[in-house]
Write an enzyme that holds these catalytic residues in place. Sequence first.
Site, PDB file in Angstrom:
ATOM      1  N   LYS A  81       0.893  -1.169   0.000  1.00  0.00           N
ATOM      2  CA  LYS A  81       0.000   0.000   0.000  1.00  0.00           C
ATOM      3  C   LYS A  81       0.924   1.210   0.000  1.00  0.00           C
ATOM      4  O   LYS A  81       1.404   1.644   1.034  1.00  0.00           O
ATOM      5  CB  LYS A  81      -0.879  -0.019   1.265  1.00  0.00           C
ATOM      6  CG  LYS A  81      -2.239   0.633   1.097  1.00  0.00           C
ATOM      7  CD  LYS A  81      -2.189   2.091   0.671  1.00  0.00           C
ATOM      8  CE  LYS A  81      -1.911   3.011   1.836  1.00  0.00           C
ATOM      9  NZ  LYS A  81      -1.717   4.410   1.381  1.00  0.00           N
ATOM     10  N   GLU A  90       9.626   1.515  10.952  1.00  0.00           N
ATOM     11  CA  GLU A  90      10.601   2.608  10.822  1.00  0.00           C
ATOM     12  C   GLU A  90       9.795   3.897  10.905  1.00  0.00           C
ATOM     13  O   GLU A  90       9.034   4.224   9.990  1.00  0.00           O
ATOM     14  CB  GLU A  90      11.353   2.480   9.500  1.00  0.00           C
ATOM     15  CG  GLU A  90      12.241   1.244   9.502  1.00  0.00           C
ATOM     16  CD  GLU A  90      12.850   0.881   8.163  1.00  0.00           C
ATOM     17  OE1 GLU A  90      12.497   1.501   7.140  1.00  0.00           O
ATOM     18  OE2 GLU A  90      13.671  -0.041   8.136  1.00  0.00           O
ATOM     19  N   CYS A 106      13.530  11.112   6.946  1.00  0.00           N
ATOM     20  CA  CYS A 106      13.256  10.680   8.332  1.00  0.00           C
ATOM     21  C   CYS A 106      14.435  10.930   9.245  1.00  0.00           C
ATOM     22  O   CYS A 106      14.262  11.307  10.391  1.00  0.00           O
ATOM     23  CB  CYS A 106      12.874   9.216   8.363  1.00  0.00           C
ATOM     24  SG  CYS A 106      14.075   8.189   7.510  1.00  0.00           S
ATOM     25  N   GLU A 166       8.353  16.377  15.675  1.00  0.00           N
ATOM     26  CA  GLU A 166       8.860  16.242  14.316  1.00  0.00           C
ATOM     27  C   GLU A 166       8.069  17.175  13.392  1.00  0.00           C
ATOM     28  O   GLU A 166       6.836  17.132  13.362  1.00  0.00           O
ATOM     29  CB  GLU A 166       8.706  14.796  13.832  1.00  0.00           C
ATOM     30  CG  GLU A 166       9.247  14.601  12.426  1.00  0.00           C
ATOM     31  CD  GLU A 166       9.030  13.191  11.887  1.00  0.00           C
ATOM     32  OE1 GLU A 166       7.884  12.698  11.946  1.00  0.00           O
ATOM     33  OE2 GLU A 166      10.002  12.596  11.403  1.00  0.00           O
TER      34      GLU A 166
HETATM   35  P1  NAD Z   1       2.121   8.410   7.391  1.00  0.00           P
HETATM   36  O1  NAD Z   1       2.263   7.621   8.638  1.00  0.00           O
HETATM   37  O2  NAD Z   1       1.109   9.493   7.359  1.00  0.00           O
HETATM   38  O3  NAD Z   1       1.751   7.468   6.161  1.00  0.00           O
HETATM   39  C1  NAD Z   1       2.580   6.382   5.786  1.00  0.00           C
HETATM   40  C2  NAD Z   1       1.734   5.319   5.117  1.00  0.00           C
HETATM   41  O4  NAD Z   1       0.815   4.788   6.087  1.00  0.00           O
HETATM   42  C3  NAD Z   1       0.878   5.827   3.976  1.00  0.00           C
HETATM   43  O5  NAD Z   1       0.892   4.845   2.953  1.00  0.00           O
HETATM   44  C4  NAD Z   1      -0.508   5.970   4.595  1.00  0.00           C
HETATM   45  O6  NAD Z   1      -1.553   5.859   3.685  1.00  0.00           O
HETATM   46  C5  NAD Z   1      -0.496   4.804   5.570  1.00  0.00           C
HETATM   47  N1  NAD Z   1      -1.417   4.926   6.709  1.00  0.00           N
HETATM   48  C6  NAD Z   1      -1.799   6.044   7.366  1.00  0.00           C
HETATM   49  N2  NAD Z   1      -2.635   5.722   8.389  1.00  0.00           N
HETATM   50  C7  NAD Z   1      -2.774   4.384   8.375  1.00  0.00           C
HETATM   51  C8  NAD Z   1      -3.501   3.460   9.174  1.00  0.00           C
HETATM   52  N3  NAD Z   1      -4.254   3.849  10.210  1.00  0.00           N
HETATM   53  N4  NAD Z   1      -3.411   2.142   8.885  1.00  0.00           N
HETATM   54  C9  NAD Z   1      -2.636   1.724   7.853  1.00  0.00           C
HETATM   55  N5  NAD Z   1      -1.940   2.539   7.053  1.00  0.00           N
HETATM   56  C10 NAD Z   1      -2.002   3.863   7.313  1.00  0.00           C
HETATM   57  O7  NAD Z   1       3.583   8.959   7.049  1.00  0.00           O
HETATM   58  P2  NAD Z   1       3.989   9.913   5.835  1.00  0.00           P
HETATM   59  O8  NAD Z   1       3.439  11.261   6.103  1.00  0.00           O
HETATM   60  O9  NAD Z   1       3.681   9.238   4.539  1.00  0.00           O
HETATM   61  O10 NAD Z   1       5.587   9.924   5.976  1.00  0.00           O
HETATM   62  C11 NAD Z   1       6.265  10.795   6.812  1.00  0.00           C
HETATM   63  C12 NAD Z   1       6.628  10.117   8.118  1.00  0.00           C
HETATM   64  O11 NAD Z   1       7.389   8.943   7.837  1.00  0.00           O
HETATM   65  C13 NAD Z   1       7.509  10.959   9.014  1.00  0.00           C
HETATM   66  O12 NAD Z   1       7.098  10.810  10.342  1.00  0.00           O
HETATM   67  C14 NAD Z   1       8.888  10.344   8.829  1.00  0.00           C
HETATM   68  O13 NAD Z   1       9.793  10.557   9.881  1.00  0.00           O
HETATM   69  C15 NAD Z   1       8.541   8.907   8.666  1.00  0.00           C
HETATM   70  N6  NAD Z   1       9.601   8.184   7.989  1.00  0.00           N
HETATM   71  C16 NAD Z   1      10.389   7.325   8.714  1.00  0.00           C
HETATM   72  C17 NAD Z   1      11.432   6.654   8.100  1.00  0.00           C
HETATM   73  C18 NAD Z   1      12.328   5.706   8.873  1.00  0.00           C
HETATM   74  O14 NAD Z   1      13.071   4.974   8.241  1.00  0.00           O
HETATM   75  N7  NAD Z   1      12.292   5.705  10.198  1.00  0.00           N
HETATM   76  C19 NAD Z   1      11.683   6.854   6.732  1.00  0.00           C
HETATM   77  C20 NAD Z   1      10.859   7.753   6.039  1.00  0.00           C
HETATM   78  C21 NAD Z   1       9.815   8.397   6.672  1.00  0.00           C
END
Ligand code: NAD
Length: 486
Positions: free
Chosen positions: A178, A254, A288, A390
Amino acid sequence: MKEIKHFINGEYVAGIDGRWFDDINPANGQKIARVAEGGAAEIDQAVRAARAALKGEWGTMPVERRMALLHKVADGINARFEEFLQAECLDTGKPRSMASHIDIPRGAANFKVFADLVKNVPTEAFAMDTPDGTGALNYTVRKPKGVIGVISPWNLPLLLMTWKVGPALACGNTVVVKPSEESPHTAALLGEVMNDAGIPKGVYNVVHGFGPNSAGEALTRHSGVDGITFTGETRTGTAIMKAAAEGIRDVSFELGGKNAAIVFAEADMDKAIEGTLRSAFANCGQVCFGTERVYVHRSRFDEFVSRLKEGVENLKMGWYDDPTVNFGPLISKEHRDKVLSYYHKAVEDGATVVTGGGIPEMEGELAEGAWVQPTIWTGLSEDSAVIREEIFGPCCHVTPFDSEDEVIALANNTAYGLAATFWTENLTQAHRVAPQLEAGLIWVNSWFLRDLRTAFGGSKQSGIGREGGTHGLDFYTELSNVCVKL
Ligand code: NAD
């Protein structure tokens, strides 16, 4: 208008009830495609296809053949490099210079590296004594975990998605992906590459949609999914963990960060400035392990702030295809609202705005994009939300410090534990400080220098488990111990 469909059982399909959502180019706010919106029904189709594929050709395929196919997938991405690059840049607005050096090459490398690694993992064996003196031999058999749900974010779409799909397939699993609703393009394109490479139907499936009450949540709740690997916000991780608790399904997370950089008195300032310009502002601050808190020894503070300001003011914003551009837009106007709320909060909390702090004036169609100024602050106290939460935007706060112990405590004073970076030419100090930092990734005199064989992940609220190298094997496989009485 381009259509981006689900990829289920080797075929592109529209949603069952014909719902679509818009894919927007954040550089100019224009619609670039309509995307099939999936939910529980499409996830169910994809999971069934993935389960069936485990029982088919893929499940009995010799390891050598599986690895050869994964190499073909990597070669397929490289053969269509420009197409992947255009798709990634249109979805995210990120400069071509970044996508061509990081996103797309790493997207391909993730298949080769894990294919080669998994092929060479030894198995564990213990000879044991038995009371009758004949002895016994224990050895472990590593099996695929099953169907892996992959939920990925938008900041490095192909790279972070394949970072999970690569090892999952190398270990013999099948996947239902997804991708982020903000960046569905490259996950969809990868379906064609999988088919061309000869990956059997149902091994790689993609369902587009949103998170809560949509495809994302449905994937986390489906009983046919054996493990969920997720990259995204910490808050989302909490929701996914609750869903995965039903059925005791394994998770690998992550998550977010609030990463510190430390510039010690003995830093090489040229390197520290160049590194911080990248760590705080690359990908418009949407990395991230990017830096949002910088601590600089008081003796070098003024020099650091003025040189960082100069560097930031030389960043060039613009259309991704311009080779001189190194600063793109945020992913969306919604995300810009969030980032700007912190820009306002910083001022309310008494920050000095060294540079930036608002929306830049862009010309022509770019005026409709999600642009924001790269921003540096000083003067905030450590309890400001700007220092604690963040932001995920192109901004950092710079604080002076006096002693090593003080700065280690400041760097560790966060709920997160993803990454930390520090700059010093003093080798003894480097080795003394590194183990004291509470972070999964620690860079000394560098940033984003990655060897894919090494452990990757965060401590505290930045994640659960480690992926990278052989570290992810415990998530992507199940071990059976076989005890043979001799
Ligand atoms: P997000 O959590 O909003 O979304 C990530 C994914 O999760 C998307 O595909 C979204 O549709 C899905 N999602 C959202 N709610 C969900 C739920 N309740 N159930 C299942 N899936 C769900 O994150 P984002 O805004 O896409 O990305 C930014 C975030 O990602 C930041 O917090 C960043 O630090 C983190 N990030 C972490 C790493 C790492 O390696 N630690 C790497 C990149 C990004």
